[in-house]
Design an enzyme around this catalytic site. Sequence first.
Site, PDB file in Angstrom:
ATOM      1  N   GLY A 103     -79.028  10.436  27.211  1.00 32.90           N
ATOM      2  CA  GLY A 103     -78.295  10.768  25.981  1.00 32.90           C
ATOM      3  C   GLY A 103     -76.795  10.631  26.168  1.00 32.90           C
ATOM      4  N   GLU A 120     -77.071 -16.819  39.282  1.00 39.53           N
ATOM      5  CA  GLU A 120     -78.112 -17.604  39.969  1.00 39.53           C
ATOM      6  C   GLU A 120     -79.074 -18.255  38.976  1.00 39.53           C
ATOM      7  OE1 GLU A 120     -79.642 -16.379  43.762  1.00 39.53           O
ATOM      8  OE2 GLU A 120     -77.854 -15.166  44.092  1.00 39.53           O
TER       9      GLU A 120
HETATM   10  N1  CAA Z   1     -85.690 -28.549  44.331  1.00 42.37           N
HETATM   11  C1  CAA Z   1     -85.268 -29.749  44.814  1.00 42.37           C
HETATM   12  N2  CAA Z   1     -84.782 -30.715  44.021  1.00 42.37           N
HETATM   13  C2  CAA Z   1     -84.725 -30.480  42.703  1.00 42.37           C
HETATM   14  C3  CAA Z   1     -85.136 -29.247  42.130  1.00 42.37           C
HETATM   15  C4  CAA Z   1     -85.653 -28.284  43.011  1.00 42.37           C
HETATM   16  N3  CAA Z   1     -86.068 -27.104  42.551  1.00 42.37           N
HETATM   17  N4  CAA Z   1     -84.948 -29.297  40.796  1.00 42.37           N
HETATM   18  C5  CAA Z   1     -84.430 -30.504  40.529  1.00 42.37           C
HETATM   19  N5  CAA Z   1     -84.302 -31.216  41.686  1.00 42.37           N
HETATM   20  C6  CAA Z   1     -83.816 -32.580  41.825  1.00 42.37           C
HETATM   21  C7  CAA Z   1     -84.633 -33.503  40.930  1.00 42.37           C
HETATM   22  O1  CAA Z   1     -85.783 -33.974  41.608  1.00 42.37           O
HETATM   23  C8  CAA Z   1     -83.664 -34.618  40.652  1.00 42.37           C
HETATM   24  O2  CAA Z   1     -83.632 -35.488  41.765  1.00 42.37           O
HETATM   25  P1  CAA Z   1     -83.419 -37.094  41.616  1.00 42.37           P
HETATM   26  O3  CAA Z   1     -82.082 -37.242  40.909  1.00 42.37           O
HETATM   27  O4  CAA Z   1     -83.399 -37.564  43.012  1.00 42.37           O
HETATM   28  O5  CAA Z   1     -84.549 -37.564  40.785  1.00 42.37           O
HETATM   29  C9  CAA Z   1     -82.311 -33.895  40.594  1.00 42.37           C
HETATM   30  O6  CAA Z   1     -82.486 -32.678  41.336  1.00 42.37           O
HETATM   31  C10 CAA Z   1     -81.876 -33.599  39.184  1.00 42.37           C
HETATM   32  O7  CAA Z   1     -82.898 -32.825  38.564  1.00 42.37           O
HETATM   33  P2  CAA Z   1     -82.880 -32.473  37.009  1.00 42.37           P
HETATM   34  O8  CAA Z   1     -82.605 -33.726  36.231  1.00 42.37           O
HETATM   35  O9  CAA Z   1     -84.078 -31.681  36.703  1.00 42.37           O
HETATM   36  O10 CAA Z   1     -81.579 -31.554  36.922  1.00 42.37           O
HETATM   37  P3  CAA Z   1     -80.816 -31.007  35.646  1.00 42.37           P
HETATM   38  O11 CAA Z   1     -79.432 -31.508  35.641  1.00 42.37           O
HETATM   39  O12 CAA Z   1     -81.640 -31.201  34.409  1.00 42.37           O
HETATM   40  O13 CAA Z   1     -80.683 -29.440  35.990  1.00 42.37           O
HETATM   41  C11 CAA Z   1     -81.267 -27.138  36.007  1.00 42.37           C
HETATM   42  C12 CAA Z   1     -81.739 -28.611  36.081  1.00 42.37           C
HETATM   43  C13 CAA Z   1     -82.549 -26.368  36.312  1.00 42.37           C
HETATM   44  C14 CAA Z   1     -80.717 -26.756  34.637  1.00 42.37           C
HETATM   45  C15 CAA Z   1     -80.204 -26.892  37.127  1.00 42.37           C
HETATM   46  O14 CAA Z   1     -78.991 -27.519  36.826  1.00 42.37           O
HETATM   47  C16 CAA Z   1     -79.953 -25.425  37.342  1.00 42.37           C
HETATM   48  O15 CAA Z   1     -80.708 -24.766  38.057  1.00 42.37           O
HETATM   49  N6  CAA Z   1     -78.854 -24.893  36.727  1.00 42.37           N
HETATM   50  C17 CAA Z   1     -78.447 -23.534  36.963  1.00 42.37           C
HETATM   51  C18 CAA Z   1     -77.433 -23.500  38.062  1.00 42.37           C
HETATM   52  C19 CAA Z   1     -77.370 -22.153  38.691  1.00 42.37           C
HETATM   53  O16 CAA Z   1     -78.375 -21.504  38.955  1.00 42.37           O
HETATM   54  N7  CAA Z   1     -76.160 -21.724  38.989  1.00 42.37           N
HETATM   55  C20 CAA Z   1     -75.966 -20.499  39.643  1.00 42.37           C
HETATM   56  C21 CAA Z   1     -74.798 -20.583  40.532  1.00 42.37           C
HETATM   57  S1  CAA Z   1     -74.908 -19.543  41.903  1.00 42.37           S
HETATM   58  C22 CAA Z   1     -74.538 -18.009  41.398  1.00 42.37           C
HETATM   59  O17 CAA Z   1     -74.519 -17.630  40.272  1.00 42.37           O
HETATM   60  C23 CAA Z   1     -74.415 -17.132  42.574  1.00 42.37           C
HETATM   61  C24 CAA Z   1     -73.641 -15.915  42.511  1.00 42.37           C
HETATM   62  O18 CAA Z   1     -72.522 -15.807  42.098  1.00 42.37           O
HETATM   63  C25 CAA Z   1     -74.283 -14.748  43.143  1.00 42.37           C
END
Ligand code: CAA
Length: 423
Positions: free
Chosen positions: A339, A363
């Site tokens: 509350g 993340e």
């Molecule tokens: N593992 C390995 N490789 C991967 C993958 C994975 N999980 N996901 C994608 N890839 C690879 C793909 O195979 C692809 O490879 P190729 O180019 O060789 O074919 C490449 O990466 C690109 O993949 P996508 O086209 O799927 O990538 P995208 O641009 O569409 O992005 C996304 C996907 C999921 C949106 C990604 O950009 C993402 O996770 N964004 C969020 C970023 C994030 O989490 N930021 C947090 C920062 S850290 C933080 O916040 C920490 C803190 O302060 C505590």
Amino acid sequence: MPFLNDQNRMWQEKAREVAEKVVRPLARKYDLLQEYPWEIKDALAEAGFFGVWIPKEYGGAGGTVLDLCLVIEQLSRACGGVGVMYCVNALGSFPILVGGNEEQKAHWLPKIARGEKLIAFCLSEKFAGSDAQSLRLAARKDGTGWVLKGEKKWTTNGGAADLYTVFAVTDPASKSRRISAFLVEKGTPGFTIGKIEDKMGIRCVPVVETVFHDVRVEDAQLLGGQPGFGFHHAMGTLDLARPGVAAQGLGLAQGSLELAMVYGARRQQFGSPINSFQMIQQMLADMATQVEAARQLVYASARSLDTKMPAANKMAAMAKLFATDTAMKVTTDAVQIFGGYGYMRDYPIEKYMRDAKITQIYEGTNQVQRLVVARNLVKETGALTQLLEAYIPREVQEGFNDPATLAAQKAGEGEAAVRGTTS
Ligand code: CAA
């Protein structure tokens, strides 16, 4: 706790003890000061927590992702800020485990495991958050090394950390090999801390801008020694780290539930403790159920990474989004049960709500987690098409993606309409 082995329980109990003895009594102090809690860091190092996720051959304890999550959960139960102040070191060092070469692992991991070197993860930039591929910080090849120029945003642990995993553009023309990661040490000329953020929650851990003004690094600092794999290293790292943020949310939810339970038993209204009222009981029951559901998903996602299950990244994303949404919901409900007192700083409960908010954002926002889950579902759909095969007329299936067949079908439908038939 069911389904935990002896090793899991050992880490859980040890973390609970340190959380209660050291973390909880200091949580308020560092929240108010907004300063890095070195005395807590020392206690965590002494307990061996910085070695949990590091293999034994590199001086760590050789624990599992589940062990790491159990430690994070217990620390976050006492203070969400300490939870991330600890687990961001796993986030920073996972790239070395995922993509580092032998020399890099042997050089850095033992120091990190002992808690001698803190580490941070520099991916996000002002204009590159969810769209992590669009980062701009540039690394230009220069003789036997590289020169880094640009800025990073929201570097958690920045300033406190000794080592920074920095993602930079090494090949602007490439689509899939554009980014590489570098290991940059504090004190490298040109590398400075910029703006120090004033935050709503997780106030004991610094979140800063990191500035790279012509920072020279050697080839040996390029993660894995090969340029172009940075995005894969970042994604692989985030897959491993997301159950940890989920565990942070879980700990916050559990901790706030416990405080609400105690407050509900103490607070008297209408001549009775408020936990005797059905409306409060319903809230507590829902909170406890949500916390338990989150716990099962967090532990399952950690196990799916430990056992290298296919689509473990989907489970990690599910756990992150569910546990952190739960944290926001449960901590908010806990404030409601407190509350008017809950809204004030007299009690520790409002801090849980403030600490919880960021877990839905960093993340990978929970919108990004849903995108990761959905992309996995779309991929998995291919293996399921036979489920509806019997219900779909063959000619529609076969012609579905073929423009010529579609056009012929359309023409056929037109003729059928003229004839007054539809089949
Ligand atoms: N593992 C390995 N490789 C991967 C993958 C994975 N999980 N996901 C994608 N890839 C690879 C793909 O195979 C692809 O490879 P190729 O180019 O060789 O074919 C490449 O990466 C690109 O993949 P996508 O086209 O799927 O990538 P995208 O641009 O569409 O992005 C996304 C996907 C999921 C949106 C990604 O950009 C993402 O996770 N964004 C969020 C970023 C994030 O989490 N930021 C947090 C920062 S850290 C933080 O916040 C920490 C803190 O302060 C505590």
